[in-house]
Design a protein around this motif. Sequence first.
Motif, PDB file in Angstrom:
ATOM      1  N   GLU A 329     -16.724 -22.641  31.691  1.00  0.00           N
ATOM      2  CA  GLU A 329     -16.882 -21.218  32.296  1.00  0.00           C
ATOM      3  C   GLU A 329     -18.575 -20.785  32.263  1.00  0.00           C
ATOM      4  O   GLU A 329     -19.292 -21.683  31.920  1.00  0.00           O
ATOM      5  CB  GLU A 329     -16.582 -20.556  30.827  1.00  0.00           C
ATOM      6  CG  GLU A 329     -15.261 -20.555  30.561  1.00  0.00           C
ATOM      7  CD  GLU A 329     -14.280 -19.847  31.655  1.00  0.00           C
ATOM      8  OE1 GLU A 329     -14.516 -18.894  32.322  1.00  0.00           O
ATOM      9  OE2 GLU A 329     -13.210 -20.522  32.023  1.00  0.00           O
ATOM     10  N   GLN A 330     -18.863 -19.989  33.126  1.00  0.00           N
ATOM     11  CA  GLN A 330     -20.077 -19.669  33.525  1.00  0.00           C
ATOM     12  C   GLN A 330     -20.946 -18.915  32.111  1.00  0.00           C
ATOM     13  O   GLN A 330     -20.348 -18.577  31.574  1.00  0.00           O
ATOM     14  CB  GLN A 330     -20.334 -18.530  34.629  1.00  0.00           C
ATOM     15  CG  GLN A 330     -19.743 -17.339  34.349  1.00  0.00           C
ATOM     16  CD  GLN A 330     -19.640 -16.355  35.449  1.00  0.00           C
ATOM     17  OE1 GLN A 330     -20.312 -16.989  36.575  1.00  0.00           O
ATOM     18  NE2 GLN A 330     -19.592 -15.056  35.365  1.00  0.00           N
ATOM     19  N   ARG A 331     -22.182 -19.112  32.318  1.00  0.00           N
ATOM     20  CA  ARG A 331     -22.925 -18.641  31.262  1.00  0.00           C
ATOM     21  C   ARG A 331     -23.214 -17.094  31.231  1.00  0.00           C
ATOM     22  O   ARG A 331     -23.971 -16.687  31.779  1.00  0.00           O
ATOM     23  CB  ARG A 331     -24.343 -19.496  31.139  1.00  0.00           C
ATOM     24  CG  ARG A 331     -24.256 -21.004  31.182  1.00  0.00           C
ATOM     25  CD  ARG A 331     -25.878 -21.455  31.359  1.00  0.00           C
ATOM     26  NE  ARG A 331     -26.619 -21.104  32.489  1.00  0.00           N
ATOM     27  CZ  ARG A 331     -27.655 -21.078  32.934  1.00  0.00           C
ATOM     28  NH1 ARG A 331     -28.451 -22.137  32.188  1.00  0.00           N
ATOM     29  NH2 ARG A 331     -27.982 -20.827  34.072  1.00  0.00           N
ATOM     30  N   ALA A 332     -22.350 -16.431  30.595  1.00  0.00           N
ATOM     31  CA  ALA A 332     -22.329 -15.088  30.565  1.00  0.00           C
ATOM     32  C   ALA A 332     -23.545 -14.480  30.005  1.00  0.00           C
ATOM     33  O   ALA A 332     -24.019 -15.054  28.877  1.00  0.00           O
ATOM     34  CB  ALA A 332     -21.238 -14.372  29.859  1.00  0.00           C
ATOM     35  N   GLY A 333     -23.961 -13.336  30.554  1.00  0.00           N
ATOM     36  CA  GLY A 333     -25.411 -12.678  30.372  1.00  0.00           C
ATOM     37  C   GLY A 333     -26.808 -13.564  30.585  1.00  0.00           C
ATOM     38  O   GLY A 333     -27.627 -13.066  30.008  1.00  0.00           O
ATOM     39  N   HIS A 334     -26.604 -14.583  31.219  1.00  0.00           N
ATOM     40  CA  HIS A 334     -27.909 -15.309  31.509  1.00  0.00           C
ATOM     41  C   HIS A 334     -28.695 -14.302  32.521  1.00  0.00           C
ATOM     42  O   HIS A 334     -28.190 -13.929  33.297  1.00  0.00           O
ATOM     43  CB  HIS A 334     -27.443 -16.669  32.130  1.00  0.00           C
ATOM     44  CG  HIS A 334     -28.719 -17.581  31.966  1.00  0.00           C
ATOM     45  ND1 HIS A 334     -29.085 -18.212  30.515  1.00  0.00           N
ATOM     46  CD2 HIS A 334     -29.581 -18.179  32.781  1.00  0.00           C
ATOM     47  CE1 HIS A 334     -30.146 -19.106  30.834  1.00  0.00           C
ATOM     48  NE2 HIS A 334     -30.319 -18.992  32.223  1.00  0.00           N
ATOM     49  N   ARG A 335     -29.878 -14.542  32.525  1.00  0.00           N
ATOM     50  CA  ARG A 335     -30.830 -13.693  33.334  1.00  0.00           C
ATOM     51  C   ARG A 335     -31.512 -14.621  34.286  1.00  0.00           C
ATOM     52  O   ARG A 335     -31.928 -15.681  33.832  1.00  0.00           O
ATOM     53  CB  ARG A 335     -31.557 -12.893  32.456  1.00  0.00           C
ATOM     54  CG  ARG A 335     -32.630 -12.074  33.468  1.00  0.00           C
ATOM     55  CD  ARG A 335     -33.335 -11.008  32.524  1.00  0.00           C
ATOM     56  NE  ARG A 335     -34.337 -11.607  31.483  1.00  0.00           N
ATOM     57  CZ  ARG A 335     -35.006 -11.137  30.318  1.00  0.00           C
ATOM     58  NH1 ARG A 335     -34.734  -9.758  30.349  1.00  0.00           N
ATOM     59  NH2 ARG A 335     -35.595 -11.645  29.674  1.00  0.00           N
TER      60      ARG A 335
END
Length: 409
Positions: A329-335
């Motif tokens: 899964e993708q790293r949710a919340g990453h900026r």
Amino acid sequence: MPGLLVKFGDYPLHHGGVGAIRSLGRLGIPMYAITEDRHTPAAVSRYLTRAFPWPTTGVEDPAYLVEGLLRIGRRIGRPTVLIPTDEEAAVLIAEHQRELREADFGGFLFPPVAPALPRRLASKQGLHELCVEHGLTSPASVCPQSQEDVEKFAATARFPVVAKNREAFQRRQQPAVNGTTRINTPAGLLELARDWGERPGVILQEYLPREQAEDWVVHAYFDTDSAPLALFTGVKVRSWPPHAGMTAMAYVVDNPELADLAARFIKEIGFTGVIDLDLRFDRRDGQYKLLDFNPRMGAQFRLFESESGIDVVRAMHLHLTGRPVPEGEQRAGHRYVVENIDLPAYLAYRRSGYVTPHAPSRASGTELAWLAADDMLPVFIMLARFVRPGAKHLFQLWRTNRRGGTTTK
């Protein structure tokens, strides 16, 4: 197997290229890059094995560019994965696959895309036509073929409207407009069109008001069956120039609806390789409208990484070298933040009061475009090359952006 960053044209401050060098270089993959000179951020990265200075404009004869690539390949001396960073490179590779793949040093590796498809996708007119053919929503568009067509459009269109160069490569030659240009009145359109000649090289599109829209991005890598081996979604918080330019700050945001929409479109057109899509969600009708399709690595691709450590460049290298791409899964919340353009973007957005509703209130982590503790030289070279000409360029964009008649990307 080494990787070669392929770029044509003069844009030395390209953070996406530095990101690709670091992404693969940190894994021990030998990285090479075509650079404007030996003093660009990419050229001084500790993860770059060798830079090949080769000043180009992007409008050279294709045979010259192909021969130059082959010459670099012979100097590397073994099969190499090509990583294009602009449309010119992606189109050239697609249209000259046989020469590049069957070279005497073992050849280059790249996705076997349909030769004509990247050029069509990079074209604003070609992309709009593909969207119409496959039922994907895009801004309502008109491609005037004459000054008379422009006059007819001006008499009936709802303003403001947006003008863009019809073909991607126009920016290297004599662009009709400077990027994305908002035109507020019929008189403003007719005045601007005086310089377009008898056959205007523009596409005129409906304006999607920023107050009723959100900017989303999709980055992905698709295999030879047009199936996604890595697919990520995110939302732009700021861009420069405001609401019309490159990403200054963005967040990873899970959006299954958008991911499914992008995957279905790619499957229908039969694309294979890395993509960078820009879409605008129009809250007035609840639809995602495709603005840009970049058939290559996007500059902000390092925003996205899966929990198994895969970004789109790593996915491409693994796949082209015959290895499986780990799922995750993708790293949710990453900026993601592009330091040299995010400060002016922040000031502009603060002035306008615009806020992206889907941006997380707090980041789970931040990826900087230039600064990296294990690779410091690129940020210093960026600052040295950016401070005087870069600040002047930002001021010119800011001033143009505040004019009453047009808004320029």
